[in-house]
Design an enzyme around this catalytic site. Structure first.
Site, PDB file in Angstrom:
ATOM      1  N   VAL A  24       0.809  -1.221   0.000  1.00 48.81           N
ATOM      2  CA  VAL A  24       0.000   0.000   0.000  1.00 48.81           C
ATOM      3  C   VAL A  24       0.843   1.272   0.000  1.00 48.81           C
ATOM      4  CG1 VAL A  24      -1.974  -1.071   1.140  1.00 48.81           C
ATOM      5  CG2 VAL A  24      -0.230   0.060   2.527  1.00 48.81           C
ATOM      6  N   LYS A  25       2.171   1.129   0.013  1.00 50.19           N
ATOM      7  CA  LYS A  25       3.030   2.307  -0.001  1.00 50.19           C
ATOM      8  C   LYS A  25       3.128   2.871  -1.420  1.00 50.19           C
ATOM      9  CE  LYS A  25       4.103   2.296   4.403  1.00 50.19           C
ATOM     10  NZ  LYS A  25       3.595   1.031   4.939  1.00 50.19           N
ATOM     11  N   ILE A  26       3.909   3.923  -1.583  1.00 46.24           N
ATOM     12  CA  ILE A  26       3.924   4.690  -2.834  1.00 46.24           C
ATOM     13  C   ILE A  26       4.454   3.851  -3.988  1.00 46.24           C
ATOM     14  CG2 ILE A  26       4.795   6.784  -3.939  1.00 46.24           C
ATOM     15  CD1 ILE A  26       4.920   7.938  -1.009  1.00 46.24           C
TER      16      ILE A  26
END
Length: 384
Positions: free
Chosen positions: A187-189
Site C-alpha cells: 500500500v506504499k507509494i
C-alpha cells in the site's frame, strides 16, 4: 470496495519479475544491488541496504547505531508499532514525544522540552525516530539541531515518504539524520511486494547494516577475525538476522521506481481535488508545510465531531458500509496493551489522543479515479 490504498502492477513490472524467475538467481543476485544503487542515487545518499521490510530496516539501523540495554529510543505515538518495537528488539527502552497538532508529526517544541528535563535527570535518549507521517517530512532541521545539542542519533522513519522532499532535497538524502528507512509494502507509494531499505552516508553504518541483514556472516577477509581456511570460507562475526530482500522483490521495486515521480505527482493532484471538494464540510484537510513536499502516502482528515450528527465510529462504519475502505492511521502506540504493560497510560500524550479521536484516512492511491473520489465525498457530505 474502494480501498484506502492499492498498488499498481503493470506489464513492465510483471516482465521484470518473470525475467528473474527465468534467471540463475532468485536471491543474492544482481537485482537487489541495482535497486539499492538506484534508490541511493534518486535520494542523493551514499549507501543503501535493502531488506525484507521497513521493520527489519529499523531494527538493523538501531543495532548499527549501538542501541542496547540501558539505552532509550524516543519516537512519536502516532505511528505503526514498528517505529517503537525496534528499540525493544535491541533490549532498549522506549519513550514518546507528543505530536504537533497541525502536521501530526513529532513536535520539535515538545521534543526540546522533554530533552531539557531528561538532561536534568540524566536520561537522554540515544536514538530519536521522527516519523514522516502520511509522507509529510518532519521539521528535520530543528530535530537535527537538537541532536547536535543533546547528543542523540536520528533514524528517519520515512516509510510513507519516498518521493517527497524537505527544503528542496529528496527525503533520504541524509542531511539531517544518520539513517533513513523506506517501506515498499504494497500500500506504499511504490512496492516490492514486501521490502524495505535503510539509507545512510556513513560507510561504517552501511557495512554494519549489510552484515546484520545476513546472519552476521561475511566472506570479506577484511572483516574476518582469523585466517581463512580456503576459498569456501566464511565467518560469523556478529549475531545477525535473515533480513535479505529477494531478487524478485528487487526487480519489482526497481521497475516501480521508474514511476515514482509520476505516482507522487498524481497523489498531489488527487489531494488538491479532495481539498476543494471537502472545503465546505466540517473537517480539517491535511496541511502541507511550505518546507516540505509530501509523498502523500495517506490523506488524513480530522472530523469536527461537534458539527456531525454521528460519532467518530459511526462515521467510520458508515463509510465502510458504503463500500469505502477507510482506515485510521494510527492508534497511539502508548495506548496499546503491550505498551500499557510497560507502564504507559492514556492521557500522557494528549495531542496524539485528540488526533486519534478525530482522524480518518480516506482512499489515496495513484489509480484512484475522480468518480471514486466523488463517491467518497458524497457519502461524507450526506453524513455531515
Amino acid at each position: 470496495m474502494i480501498p484506502y490504498g492499492r498498488q499498481e502492477i503493470t506489464q513492465t513490472d510483471i516482465d521484470a519479475v518473470v525475467a528473474v524467475l527465468q534467471s540463475d538467481f532468485l536471491t543474492q543476485g544482481p537485482q537487489v544491488p541495482l535497486f539499492e544503487d538506484a534508490v541511493a542515487a534518486y535520494c542523493g545518499a551514499r549507501y543503501a541496504v535493502a531488506v525484507n521490510s521497513a521493520t527489519s530496516a529499523l531494527h538493523i539501523a538501531c543495532m548499527a547505531l549501538g542501541l542496547g540495554h540501558g539505552d532509550t529510543l524516543w519516537t512519536t505515538p502516532i505511528t505503526f508499532v514498528a517505529s517503537a518495537n525496534c528499540a525493544l528488539y535491541c533490549g532498549a527502552q522506549v519513550d514518546f514525544v507528543d505530536i504537533d497538532p497541525i502536521t501530526y508529526n513529532l513536535c520539535p517544541v515538545a521534543l526540546e522540552r522533554k530533552l531539557l528535563l531528561a538532561e536534568q535527570q540524566g536520561r537522554l535518549p540515544k536514538v530519536v525516530v521522527p516519523v514522516h507521517l502520511c509522507g509529510q517530512p518532519c521539521d528535520m532541521e530543528a530535530i537535527f539541531a537538537l541532536s547536535q545539542r543533546f547528543g542523540f542519533s536520528i533514524i528517519e522513519d520515512a516509510s510513507h515518504a519516498i518521493g517527497g522532499k524537505y527544503k528542496g532535497e529528496p527525503i533520504g538524502s541524509g542531511r539531517y539524520s544518520d539513517v533513513t528507512v523506506f517501506s515498499f509494502h504494497p500500500v506504499k507509494i511504490i512496492t516490492s511486494a514486501e521490502g524495505g531499505m535503510a539509507l545512510t552516508n556513513n560507510a561504517q553504518l552501511a557495512q554494519r547494516m549489510d552484515l546484520l541483514r545476513s546472519h552476521g556472516v561475511t566472506r570479506n577477509p577484511d572483516l574476518m577475525t582469523q585466517e581463512s581456511d580456503g576459498p569456501w570460507y566464511y565467518q560469523q562475526v556478529d549475531l545477525g538476522y535473515n533480513y535479505r530482500m529477494t531478487e524478485l522483490q528487487g526487480a519489482l521495486g526497481l521497475s516501480q521506481l521508474n514511476r515514482l515521480d509520476q505516482y507522487v505527482s498524481t497523489r498531489h493532484e488527487l489531494a488538491h481535488r479532495y481539498d476543494e471538494l471537502l472545503a465546505d464540510l466540517p473537517l480539517t484537510t491535511p496541511w502541507q508545510h511550505p518546507d516540505g513536499y509530501s509523498g502523500l502516502h495517506l490523506y488524513v482528515i480530522r472530523l469536527h465531531l461537534d458539527a456531525f450528527k454521528r460519532s467518530h465510529r459511526q462515521i467510520f462504519e458508515s463509510l465502510r458500509g458504503h463500500g469505502i475502505g477507510v482506515n485510521l492511521h494510527y492508534i497511539p502506540v502508548h495506548t496499546q496493551p503491550y505498551y500499557k504493560h510497560l507502564g504507559f497510560k492514556e492521557g500522557q500524550f494528549p495531542e496524539a489522543e485528540r488526533y486519534y479521536a478525530e482522524a480518518i484516512s480516506l482512499p489515496m492511491y495513484a489509480t484512484l479515479t475522480a468518480l471514486q473520489q466523488d463517491v467518497v465525498v458524497n457519502v461524507l457530505r450526506d453524513l455531515a
